[in-house]
Design a protein around this motif. Structure first.
Motif, PDB file in Angstrom:
ATOM      1  N   PHE A 176      -3.493   9.450  11.770  1.00 17.39           N
ATOM      2  CA  PHE A 176      -3.315   8.032  11.437  1.00 17.39           C
ATOM      3  C   PHE A 176      -4.209   7.180  12.334  1.00 17.39           C
ATOM      4  O   PHE A 176      -4.432   7.515  13.505  1.00 17.39           O
ATOM      5  CB  PHE A 176      -1.870   7.596  11.655  1.00 17.39           C
ATOM      6  CG  PHE A 176      -0.865   8.174  10.697  1.00 17.39           C
ATOM      7  CD1 PHE A 176      -1.174   9.208   9.830  1.00 17.39           C
ATOM      8  CD2 PHE A 176       0.421   7.657  10.654  1.00 17.39           C
ATOM      9  CE1 PHE A 176      -0.242   9.734   8.947  1.00 17.39           C
ATOM     10  CE2 PHE A 176       1.374   8.163   9.787  1.00 17.39           C
ATOM     11  CZ  PHE A 176       1.043   9.205   8.941  1.00 17.39           C
ATOM     12  N   THR A 177      -4.654   6.058  11.802  1.00 16.69           N
ATOM     13  CA  THR A 177      -5.461   5.119  12.566  1.00 16.69           C
ATOM     14  C   THR A 177      -4.992   3.692  12.287  1.00 16.69           C
ATOM     15  O   THR A 177      -4.921   3.286  11.121  1.00 16.69           O
ATOM     16  CB  THR A 177      -6.952   5.239  12.209  1.00 16.69           C
ATOM     17  OG1 THR A 177      -7.394   6.578  12.439  1.00 16.69           O
ATOM     18  CG2 THR A 177      -7.778   4.283  13.055  1.00 16.69           C
ATOM     19  N   TYR A 190      -4.021  -2.807   9.453  1.00 17.04           N
ATOM     20  CA  TYR A 190      -4.013  -1.660   8.550  1.00 17.04           C
ATOM     21  C   TYR A 190      -3.474  -0.424   9.256  1.00 17.04           C
ATOM     22  O   TYR A 190      -3.535  -0.302  10.483  1.00 17.04           O
ATOM     23  CB  TYR A 190      -5.433  -1.366   8.062  1.00 17.04           C
ATOM     24  CG  TYR A 190      -6.117  -2.538   7.404  1.00 17.04           C
ATOM     25  CD1 TYR A 190      -7.014  -3.327   8.108  1.00 17.04           C
ATOM     26  CD2 TYR A 190      -5.858  -2.856   6.078  1.00 17.04           C
ATOM     27  CE1 TYR A 190      -7.643  -4.419   7.507  1.00 17.04           C
ATOM     28  CE2 TYR A 190      -6.483  -3.938   5.467  1.00 17.04           C
ATOM     29  CZ  TYR A 190      -7.366  -4.710   6.189  1.00 17.04           C
ATOM     30  OH  TYR A 190      -7.985  -5.788   5.593  1.00 17.04           O
ATOM     31  N   LEU A 191      -2.978   0.495   8.452  1.00 22.02           N
ATOM     32  CA  LEU A 191      -2.643   1.827   8.934  1.00 22.02           C
ATOM     33  C   LEU A 191      -3.237   2.817   7.949  1.00 22.02           C
ATOM     34  O   LEU A 191      -2.751   2.948   6.827  1.00 22.02           O
ATOM     35  CB  LEU A 191      -1.133   2.027   9.053  1.00 22.02           C
ATOM     36  CG  LEU A 191      -0.713   3.369   9.644  1.00 22.02           C
ATOM     37  CD1 LEU A 191      -1.103   3.444  11.127  1.00 22.02           C
ATOM     38  CD2 LEU A 191       0.787   3.609   9.478  1.00 22.02           C
ATOM     39  N   GLN A 192      -4.294   3.479   8.369  1.00 19.45           N
ATOM     40  CA  GLN A 192      -4.916   4.519   7.555  1.00 19.45           C
ATOM     41  C   GLN A 192      -4.213   5.832   7.852  1.00 19.45           C
ATOM     42  O   GLN A 192      -4.186   6.265   9.007  1.00 19.45           O
ATOM     43  CB  GLN A 192      -6.410   4.636   7.856  1.00 19.45           C
ATOM     44  CG  GLN A 192      -7.100   5.726   7.074  1.00 19.45           C
ATOM     45  CD  GLN A 192      -7.161   5.440   5.584  1.00 19.45           C
ATOM     46  OE1 GLN A 192      -7.532   4.345   5.170  1.00 19.45           O
ATOM     47  NE2 GLN A 192      -6.791   6.432   4.775  1.00 19.45           N
ATOM     48  N   SER A 199      -5.796  -0.292  12.648  1.00 17.69           N
ATOM     49  CA  SER A 199      -6.941  -1.178  12.831  1.00 17.69           C
ATOM     50  C   SER A 199      -6.524  -2.582  12.432  1.00 17.69           C
ATOM     51  O   SER A 199      -5.487  -2.778  11.781  1.00 17.69           O
ATOM     52  CB  SER A 199      -8.143  -0.716  12.002  1.00 17.69           C
ATOM     53  OG  SER A 199      -7.844  -0.741  10.627  1.00 17.69           O
ATOM     54  N   GLY A 231       0.780  -1.229   0.000  1.00 21.10           N
ATOM     55  CA  GLY A 231       0.000   0.000   0.000  1.00 21.10           C
ATOM     56  C   GLY A 231       0.812   1.279   0.000  1.00 21.10           C
ATOM     57  O   GLY A 231       0.245   2.373  -0.062  1.00 21.10           O
ATOM     58  N   SER A 277      -3.879   9.875   6.910  1.00 20.54           N
ATOM     59  CA  SER A 277      -4.539  11.012   6.294  1.00 20.54           C
ATOM     60  C   SER A 277      -3.753  12.279   6.588  1.00 20.54           C
ATOM     61  O   SER A 277      -2.889  12.295   7.467  1.00 20.54           O
ATOM     62  CB  SER A 277      -5.970  11.149   6.826  1.00 20.54           C
ATOM     63  OG  SER A 277      -6.705   9.972   6.619  1.00 20.54           O
ATOM     64  N   SER A 328      -1.382  -1.954   4.383  1.00 19.32           N
ATOM     65  CA  SER A 328      -1.879  -3.243   4.865  1.00 19.32           C
ATOM     66  C   SER A 328      -0.704  -4.117   5.268  1.00 19.32           C
ATOM     67  O   SER A 328       0.385  -4.025   4.690  1.00 19.32           O
ATOM     68  CB  SER A 328      -2.682  -3.954   3.768  1.00 19.32           C
ATOM     69  OG  SER A 328      -3.808  -3.210   3.378  1.00 19.32           O
ATOM     70  N   SER A 363      -3.909  10.909   1.304  1.00 19.25           N
ATOM     71  CA  SER A 363      -4.127   9.753   2.177  1.00 19.25           C
ATOM     72  C   SER A 363      -3.578   8.481   1.543  1.00 19.25           C
ATOM     73  O   SER A 363      -3.490   8.375   0.307  1.00 19.25           O
ATOM     74  CB  SER A 363      -5.637   9.568   2.427  1.00 19.25           C
ATOM     75  OG  SER A 363      -6.193  10.683   3.074  1.00 19.25           O
ATOM     76  N   TRP A 391       2.972  -0.594  13.822  1.00 19.20           N
ATOM     77  CA  TRP A 391       3.625   0.010  12.672  1.00 19.20           C
ATOM     78  C   TRP A 391       4.751   0.906  13.187  1.00 19.20           C
ATOM     79  O   TRP A 391       4.538   1.720  14.095  1.00 19.20           O
ATOM     80  CB  TRP A 391       2.639   0.852  11.860  1.00 19.20           C
ATOM     81  CG  TRP A 391       1.638   0.044  11.120  1.00 19.20           C
ATOM     82  CD1 TRP A 391       0.384  -0.307  11.536  1.00 19.20           C
ATOM     83  CD2 TRP A 391       1.801  -0.520   9.814  1.00 19.20           C
ATOM     84  NE1 TRP A 391      -0.239  -1.059  10.570  1.00 19.20           N
ATOM     85  CE2 TRP A 391       0.605  -1.198   9.494  1.00 19.20           C
ATOM     86  CE3 TRP A 391       2.834  -0.520   8.873  1.00 19.20           C
ATOM     87  CZ2 TRP A 391       0.423  -1.872   8.283  1.00 19.20           C
ATOM     88  CZ3 TRP A 391       2.651  -1.183   7.670  1.00 19.20           C
ATOM     89  CH2 TRP A 391       1.453  -1.855   7.378  1.00 19.20           C
ATOM     90  N   ARG A 402      -3.541   3.985   2.628  1.00 20.65           N
ATOM     91  CA  ARG A 402      -3.809   2.923   3.585  1.00 20.65           C
ATOM     92  C   ARG A 402      -2.799   1.809   3.374  1.00 20.65           C
ATOM     93  O   ARG A 402      -2.717   1.227   2.284  1.00 20.65           O
ATOM     94  CB  ARG A 402      -5.221   2.363   3.457  1.00 20.65           C
ATOM     95  CG  ARG A 402      -5.547   1.403   4.600  1.00 20.65           C
ATOM     96  CD  ARG A 402      -6.954   0.866   4.550  1.00 20.65           C
ATOM     97  NE  ARG A 402      -7.115  -0.221   3.607  1.00 20.65           N
ATOM     98  CZ  ARG A 402      -8.080  -1.127   3.666  1.00 20.65           C
ATOM     99  NH1 ARG A 402      -8.973  -1.071   4.645  1.00 20.65           N
ATOM    100  NH2 ARG A 402      -8.173  -2.070   2.746  1.00 20.65           N
TER     101      ARG A 402
END
Length: 123
Positions: free
Chosen positions: A66-67, A78-80, A69, A8, A82, A21, A17, A36, A19
């Motif tokens: 960052f989020t 995951y690391l989202q 999940s 990703g 933005s 994985s 942004s 992460w 994301r």
């Protein structure tokens, strides 16, 4: 064989942004703290975000942007990301380990690492 594979990463403009994985094999993510980290050229590898059961920690520099999940049924984390900034440019690594909840940011307590994925934020 225990393996973490990140994907990703890429080139994105400031404010954009991405994301990331992290697909795990040979271990069940539900049984581990997942994190992460990132490493920029000439700098130490640093925590970005970590998750264990209901606990999460974030680096101050990414809080609110960052989020982390996880989808344990898919053995994936995951690391989202933005509102990306140029200073977010780094190689991002996924890691698995068994740190206590009070020490989720400690790099030395993570024993399994992915190969990393490059994130470049630039106009």
């Amino acid at each position: 064989q225990v393996q973490l594979v990140e994907s990703g990463g890429g080139l994105v403009q400031p404010g954009g942004s991405l994301r990331l994985s992290c697909a795990a094999s040979g271990l069940r993510t539900i049984n581990y703290a997942m994190a992460w980290f990132r490493q920029a050229p000439g700098k130490e590898r640093e925590i970005v975000a970590a998750s264990k059961m209901s606990s999460t920690v974030y680096a101050e520099s990414v809080k609110g942007r960052f989020t982390i999940s996880r989808e344990n049924a898919k053995n994936t984390v995951y690391l989202q990301m933005s509102s990306l900034k140029e200073e977010d440019t780094a190689v991002y690594y996924c890691a698995a380990g068994s740190p206590p909840t009070s020490a989720l940011s400690r790099r030395d307590l993570y024993k399994v690492w992915g190969q990393g994925t490059q994130v470049t934020v630039s106009s």
